[in-house]
Write a protein that holds these residues in place. Sequence first.
Motif, mmCIF file in Angstrom:
data_model
loop_
_atom_site.group_PDB
_atom_site.id
_atom_site.type_symbol
_atom_site.label_atom_id
_atom_site.label_comp_id
_atom_site.label_asym_id
_atom_site.label_seq_id
_atom_site.Cartn_x
_atom_site.Cartn_y
_atom_site.Cartn_z
ATOM 1 N N LEU A 105 3.095 -39.031 -14.245
ATOM 2 C CA LEU A 105 4.222 -39.649 -14.912
ATOM 3 C C LEU A 105 4.324 -41.094 -14.472
ATOM 4 C CD1 LEU A 105 7.050 -39.481 -16.414
ATOM 5 C CD2 LEU A 105 7.970 -38.858 -14.190
ATOM 6 N N MET A 106 4.654 -41.979 -15.425
ATOM 7 C CA MET A 106 4.872 -43.382 -15.098
ATOM 8 C C MET A 106 5.979 -43.892 -15.998
ATOM 9 S SD MET A 106 4.577 -46.790 -16.139
ATOM 10 C CE MET A 106 3.614 -46.629 -17.614
ATOM 11 N N TYR A 107 6.962 -44.549 -15.381
ATOM 12 C CA TYR A 107 7.918 -45.297 -16.178
ATOM 13 C C TYR A 107 8.177 -46.637 -15.516
ATOM 14 C CZ TYR A 107 11.551 -43.290 -13.081
ATOM 15 O OH TYR A 107 12.303 -42.889 -12.003
ATOM 16 N N ASN A 108 8.450 -47.633 -16.356
ATOM 17 C CA ASN A 108 8.668 -48.997 -15.905
ATOM 18 C C ASN A 108 9.763 -49.578 -16.803
ATOM 19 O OD1 ASN A 108 8.493 -51.589 -14.894
ATOM 20 N ND2 ASN A 108 6.547 -52.057 -15.879
ATOM 21 N N ILE A 109 10.919 -49.869 -16.206
ATOM 22 C CA ILE A 109 12.048 -50.386 -16.961
ATOM 23 C C ILE A 109 12.433 -51.737 -16.370
ATOM 24 C CG2 ILE A 109 14.426 -49.978 -17.697
ATOM 25 C CD1 ILE A 109 13.779 -46.940 -17.080
ATOM 26 N N LYS A 110 12.383 -52.756 -17.209
ATOM 27 C CA LYS A 110 12.693 -54.121 -16.776
ATOM 28 C C LYS A 110 13.902 -54.589 -17.575
ATOM 29 C CE LYS A 110 10.279 -58.559 -16.346
ATOM 30 N NZ LYS A 110 9.011 -59.242 -16.640
ATOM 31 N N HIS A 111 14.946 -55.062 -16.856
ATOM 32 C CA HIS A 111 16.152 -55.504 -17.546
ATOM 33 C C HIS A 111 16.862 -56.604 -16.759
ATOM 34 C CE1 HIS A 111 19.098 -53.256 -14.975
ATOM 35 N NE2 HIS A 111 18.004 -52.597 -14.701
ATOM 36 N N ILE A 112 17.767 -57.288 -17.448
ATOM 37 C CA ILE A 112 18.555 -58.343 -16.807
ATOM 38 C C ILE A 112 19.691 -57.672 -16.043
ATOM 39 C CG2 ILE A 112 20.038 -60.345 -17.206
ATOM 40 C CD1 ILE A 112 18.364 -60.867 -19.739
ATOM 41 N N ALA A 113 19.857 -58.050 -14.798
ATOM 42 C CA ALA A 113 20.900 -57.475 -13.954
ATOM 43 C C ALA A 113 21.823 -58.580 -13.453
ATOM 44 C CB ALA A 113 20.273 -56.736 -12.774
ATOM 45 N N ASN A 114 23.080 -58.238 -13.285
ATOM 46 C CA ASN A 114 24.076 -59.173 -12.784
ATOM 47 C C ASN A 114 24.551 -58.663 -11.428
ATOM 48 O OD1 ASN A 114 26.253 -60.793 -12.211
ATOM 49 N ND2 ASN A 114 27.284 -60.469 -14.163
ATOM 50 N N ALA A 115 24.204 -59.375 -10.378
ATOM 51 C CA ALA A 115 24.638 -59.012 -9.038
ATOM 52 C C ALA A 115 25.529 -60.123 -8.489
ATOM 53 C CB ALA A 115 23.433 -58.800 -8.128
ATOM 54 N N LYS A 125 10.364 -48.979 -11.336
ATOM 55 C CA LYS A 125 9.044 -48.447 -11.682
ATOM 56 C C LYS A 125 8.766 -47.218 -10.831
ATOM 57 C CE LYS A 125 4.345 -49.870 -12.563
ATOM 58 N NZ LYS A 125 3.454 -51.008 -12.707
ATOM 59 N N TYR A 126 8.157 -46.210 -11.452
ATOM 60 C CA TYR A 126 7.779 -44.992 -10.744
ATOM 61 C C TYR A 126 6.408 -44.561 -11.242
ATOM 62 C CZ TYR A 126 7.796 -40.175 -9.132
ATOM 63 O OH TYR A 126 7.468 -38.986 -8.524
ATOM 64 N N GLU A 127 5.523 -44.219 -10.316
ATOM 65 C CA GLU A 127 4.182 -43.732 -10.661
ATOM 66 C C GLU A 127 3.897 -42.476 -9.859
ATOM 67 O OE1 GLU A 127 1.944 -47.181 -9.535
ATOM 68 O OE2 GLU A 127 2.009 -47.998 -11.553
ATOM 69 N N HIS A 128 3.400 -41.454 -10.549
ATOM 70 C CA HIS A 128 3.116 -40.172 -9.914
ATOM 71 C C HIS A 128 1.809 -39.627 -10.483
ATOM 72 C CE1 HIS A 128 3.939 -36.153 -8.363
ATOM 73 N NE2 HIS A 128 3.644 -35.683 -9.562
ATOM 74 N N GLY A 129 1.077 -38.882 -9.686
ATOM 75 C CA GLY A 129 -0.176 -38.281 -10.155
ATOM 76 C C GLY A 129 -1.242 -39.323 -10.390
ATOM 77 N N GLU A 130 -1.952 -39.220 -11.520
ATOM 78 C CA GLU A 130 -3.038 -40.136 -11.847
ATOM 79 C C GLU A 130 -2.601 -41.597 -11.832
ATOM 80 O OE1 GLU A 130 -5.643 -39.314 -15.211
ATOM 81 O OE2 GLU A 130 -4.960 -37.219 -15.135
ATOM 82 N N PHE A 131 -1.382 -41.849 -12.267
ATOM 83 C CA PHE A 131 -0.882 -43.226 -12.345
ATOM 84 C C PHE A 131 -0.802 -43.877 -10.960
ATOM 85 C CE2 PHE A 131 0.803 -41.137 -16.123
ATOM 86 C CZ PHE A 131 0.300 -41.965 -17.099
ATOM 87 N N ALA A 132 -0.521 -43.092 -9.941
ATOM 88 C CA ALA A 132 -0.395 -43.626 -8.590
ATOM 89 C C ALA A 132 -1.742 -44.091 -8.043
ATOM 90 C CB ALA A 132 0.195 -42.561 -7.662
ATOM 91 N N PHE A 133 -2.846 -43.602 -8.605
ATOM 92 C CA PHE A 133 -4.173 -43.947 -8.115
ATOM 93 C C PHE A 133 -4.912 -44.925 -9.009
ATOM 94 C CE2 PHE A 133 -3.141 -39.852 -6.250
ATOM 95 C CZ PHE A 133 -3.359 -40.145 -4.904
ATOM 96 N N GLU A 134 -4.286 -45.395 -10.102
ATOM 97 C CA GLU A 134 -4.942 -46.288 -11.042
ATOM 98 C C GLU A 134 -5.027 -47.723 -10.563
ATOM 99 O OE1 GLU A 134 -2.982 -46.060 -14.791
ATOM 100 O OE2 GLU A 134 -4.154 -44.333 -15.424
ATOM 101 N N ARG A 135 -4.099 -48.151 -9.703
ATOM 102 C CA ARG A 135 -4.029 -49.550 -9.294
ATOM 103 C C ARG A 135 -5.195 -49.932 -8.404
ATOM 104 N NH1 ARG A 135 1.509 -49.901 -6.572
ATOM 105 N NH2 ARG A 135 0.977 -47.783 -6.120
#
Length: 137
Positions: A105-115, A125-135
């Motif tokens: 599983l892989m998800y990547n969410i990029k957004h504007i944040a106000n802090a 971003k989160y990478e699990h399984g095959e995605f974690a070894f692709e980099r």
Amino acid sequence: MEPIKSLEHICNGCGAKLLVPEVRCKDGMKCPACSGHLALTGNAETIAFFADGNHIENQTPLLIIELQDENSVPVVKLNGEKIEQKQKVEFSWLTKTQEPVSGGLMYNIKHIANAKGRFGIKTTKYEHGEFAFEREF
């Protein structure tokens, strides 16, 4: 674990309502309280469980991505929190096979944040399984 579909029955004797798993439904069932005849009401309920046995309805979904059509902006909720001002949404999932490090599983969410009145870009971003070894390192 597969979802369990239950059918609602009502007792003709005492009026009790019972949910009976569909696989256990049969003609001539008796009420466990009064031994009256159980009649099917027509109402059904599907109960789903996670692989660890926890009931799904008690859990907030990790990630929800809704898209009305090819040209719409996706509605994204992460851990129940709606993500606003999205710039990028990526999601990929692979089926697990017999290979040792397959699926993932892989998800990547990029957004504007106000802090504290200061705007910036937040990436989750989160990478699990095959995605974690692709980099490449």
